[in-house]
Every structure is written in C-alpha cells, then in structure tokens.
Design a protein around this motif. Structure first.
Motif, PDB file in Angstrom:
ATOM      1  N   PRO A  43      39.738  47.570  43.907  1.00 37.05           N
ATOM      2  CA  PRO A  43      40.289  47.087  42.639  1.00 37.05           C
ATOM      3  C   PRO A  43      41.222  45.876  42.791  1.00 37.05           C
ATOM      4  O   PRO A  43      41.230  44.984  41.931  1.00 37.05           O
ATOM      5  CB  PRO A  43      41.060  48.289  42.092  1.00 37.05           C
ATOM      6  CG  PRO A  43      40.423  49.477  42.722  1.00 37.05           C
ATOM      7  CD  PRO A  43      40.012  49.003  44.085  1.00 37.05           C
ATOM      8  N   LEU A  44      41.981  45.821  43.876  1.00 40.32           N
ATOM      9  CA  LEU A  44      42.861  44.663  44.058  1.00 40.32           C
ATOM     10  C   LEU A  44      42.060  43.413  44.404  1.00 40.32           C
ATOM     11  O   LEU A  44      42.399  42.313  43.952  1.00 40.32           O
ATOM     12  CB  LEU A  44      43.925  44.944  45.114  1.00 40.32           C
ATOM     13  CG  LEU A  44      45.036  45.883  44.655  1.00 40.32           C
ATOM     14  CD1 LEU A  44      46.037  46.119  45.777  1.00 40.32           C
ATOM     15  CD2 LEU A  44      45.747  45.352  43.431  1.00 40.32           C
ATOM     16  N   ARG A  45      41.005  43.568  45.189  1.00 43.69           N
ATOM     17  CA  ARG A  45      40.139  42.410  45.465  1.00 43.69           C
ATOM     18  C   ARG A  45      39.467  41.924  44.184  1.00 43.69           C
ATOM     19  O   ARG A  45      39.307  40.721  43.984  1.00 43.69           O
ATOM     20  CB  ARG A  45      39.092  42.775  46.511  1.00 43.69           C
ATOM     21  CG  ARG A  45      39.648  42.848  47.909  1.00 43.69           C
ATOM     22  CD  ARG A  45      38.584  43.228  48.901  1.00 43.69           C
ATOM     23  NE  ARG A  45      39.092  43.202  50.262  1.00 43.69           N
ATOM     24  CZ  ARG A  45      38.517  43.809  51.275  1.00 43.69           C
ATOM     25  NH1 ARG A  45      37.389  44.501  51.085  1.00 43.69           N
ATOM     26  NH2 ARG A  45      39.035  43.740  52.472  1.00 43.69           N
ATOM     27  N   ASP A  46      39.069  42.855  43.322  1.00 44.04           N
ATOM     28  CA  ASP A  46      38.459  42.472  42.040  1.00 44.04           C
ATOM     29  C   ASP A  46      39.477  41.794  41.127  1.00 44.04           C
ATOM     30  O   ASP A  46      39.154  40.843  40.425  1.00 44.04           O
ATOM     31  CB  ASP A  46      37.894  43.698  41.317  1.00 44.04           C
ATOM     32  CG  ASP A  46      36.651  44.262  41.986  1.00 44.04           C
ATOM     33  OD1 ASP A  46      36.054  43.558  42.841  1.00 44.04           O
ATOM     34  OD2 ASP A  46      36.290  45.415  41.675  1.00 44.04           O
ATOM     35  N   ARG A  47      40.707  42.295  41.117  1.00 44.32           N
ATOM     36  CA  ARG A  47      41.759  41.749  40.244  1.00 44.32           C
ATOM     37  C   ARG A  47      42.205  40.357  40.689  1.00 44.32           C
ATOM     38  O   ARG A  47      42.560  39.519  39.851  1.00 44.32           O
ATOM     39  CB  ARG A  47      42.947  42.702  40.241  1.00 44.32           C
ATOM     40  CG  ARG A  47      44.075  42.263  39.341  1.00 44.32           C
ATOM     41  CD  ARG A  47      45.138  43.323  39.253  1.00 44.32           C
ATOM     42  NE  ARG A  47      46.302  42.845  38.555  1.00 44.32           N
ATOM     43  CZ  ARG A  47      47.410  43.535  38.385  1.00 44.32           C
ATOM     44  NH1 ARG A  47      47.499  44.771  38.854  1.00 44.32           N
ATOM     45  NH2 ARG A  47      48.434  43.022  37.750  1.00 44.32           N
ATOM     46  N   PHE A  48      42.205  40.120  42.019  1.00 41.64           N
ATOM     47  CA  PHE A  48      42.650  38.838  42.564  1.00 41.64           C
ATOM     48  C   PHE A  48      41.547  38.229  43.430  1.00 41.64           C
ATOM     49  O   PHE A  48      41.685  38.116  44.646  1.00 41.64           O
ATOM     50  CB  PHE A  48      43.925  39.021  43.389  1.00 41.64           C
ATOM     51  CG  PHE A  48      45.061  39.657  42.645  1.00 41.64           C
ATOM     52  CD1 PHE A  48      45.764  38.941  41.686  1.00 41.64           C
ATOM     53  CD2 PHE A  48      45.422  40.969  42.885  1.00 41.64           C
ATOM     54  CE1 PHE A  48      46.816  39.514  40.990  1.00 41.64           C
ATOM     55  CE2 PHE A  48      46.479  41.561  42.208  1.00 41.64           C
ATOM     56  CZ  PHE A  48      47.178  40.827  41.249  1.00 41.64           C
ATOM     57  N   PRO A  49      40.425  37.806  42.813  1.00 40.83           N
ATOM     58  CA  PRO A  49      39.310  37.282  43.599  1.00 40.83           C
ATOM     59  C   PRO A  49      39.718  36.019  44.363  1.00 40.83           C
ATOM     60  O   PRO A  49      40.405  35.155  43.834  1.00 40.83           O
ATOM     61  CB  PRO A  49      38.229  36.985  42.550  1.00 40.83           C
ATOM     62  CG  PRO A  49      38.961  36.862  41.265  1.00 40.83           C
ATOM     63  CD  PRO A  49      40.176  37.730  41.373  1.00 40.83           C
ATOM     64  N   GLY A  50      39.311  35.963  45.613  1.00 40.68           N
ATOM     65  CA  GLY A  50      39.597  34.794  46.436  1.00 40.68           C
ATOM     66  C   GLY A  50      40.994  34.766  47.035  1.00 40.68           C
ATOM     67  O   GLY A  50      41.344  33.830  47.743  1.00 40.68           O
ATOM     68  N   ALA A  51      41.805  35.780  46.744  1.00 41.22           N
ATOM     69  CA  ALA A  51      43.163  35.818  47.298  1.00 41.22           C
ATOM     70  C   ALA A  51      43.081  35.993  48.813  1.00 41.22           C
ATOM     71  O   ALA A  51      42.272  36.774  49.309  1.00 41.22           O
ATOM     72  CB  ALA A  51      43.964  36.957  46.690  1.00 41.22           C
TER      73      ALA A  51
END
Length: 80
Positions: A43-51
C-alpha cells in the motif's frame, strides 16, 4: 535537485511505531523530516509511486527517537 517534499520509503526488520495499536509497520514514508505514513509495503508503494526506498535490513527503526548527545549545537564544546 532533490524534491524535499517527496517521501523516502524506509524498510527494516523491525519498526517500532510506539502507537501500541496493531502490528509493527513494515515500512514508513518520511518527507521533510516528518513521518507521513506507516503501513505494509504494497500500500505504501502504491500511495507513493516512484518514491526512493532505503532497506535497512536487520535494523530496528525507532522513529522519533534521537540521540540527544549528538543533537547539541555546541561546536566549541569538548565534552563527549
């Protein structure tokens, strides 16, 4: 130039949330020196794509805890 508002995702074997609610988070998102989100990886990767991500391996992260001995701004001090 780095965008200071863009979060960096941090992952470690243990992240102590200090909230007392639910399981330990798997990852935290930090931007501008503040925790912006905690949770599981997907979910965090989805919320902050490319972070960008930093994997701290077997370390234990304790967000909000600092080493007060290092935080002192006294360039002429000789104490340790």
């Amino acid at each position: 130039m780095i965008d200071e508002t863009a979060p960096v995702l941090h992952r470690a074997a243990h992240i102590v949330s200090q909230s007392g609610a639910g399981p330990e988070p798997e990852m935290i998102a930090v931007a501008d020196g503040r925790i912006r989100a905690t949770g599981t990886v997907a979910p965090l990767r989805d919320r902050f794509p490319g972070a960008p991500e930093t994997d701290h391996g077997d370390a234990t992260l304790v967000p909000g805890l600092n080493d007060a001995r290092r935080a002192r701004a006294a360039p002429t001090s000789t104490w340790c």
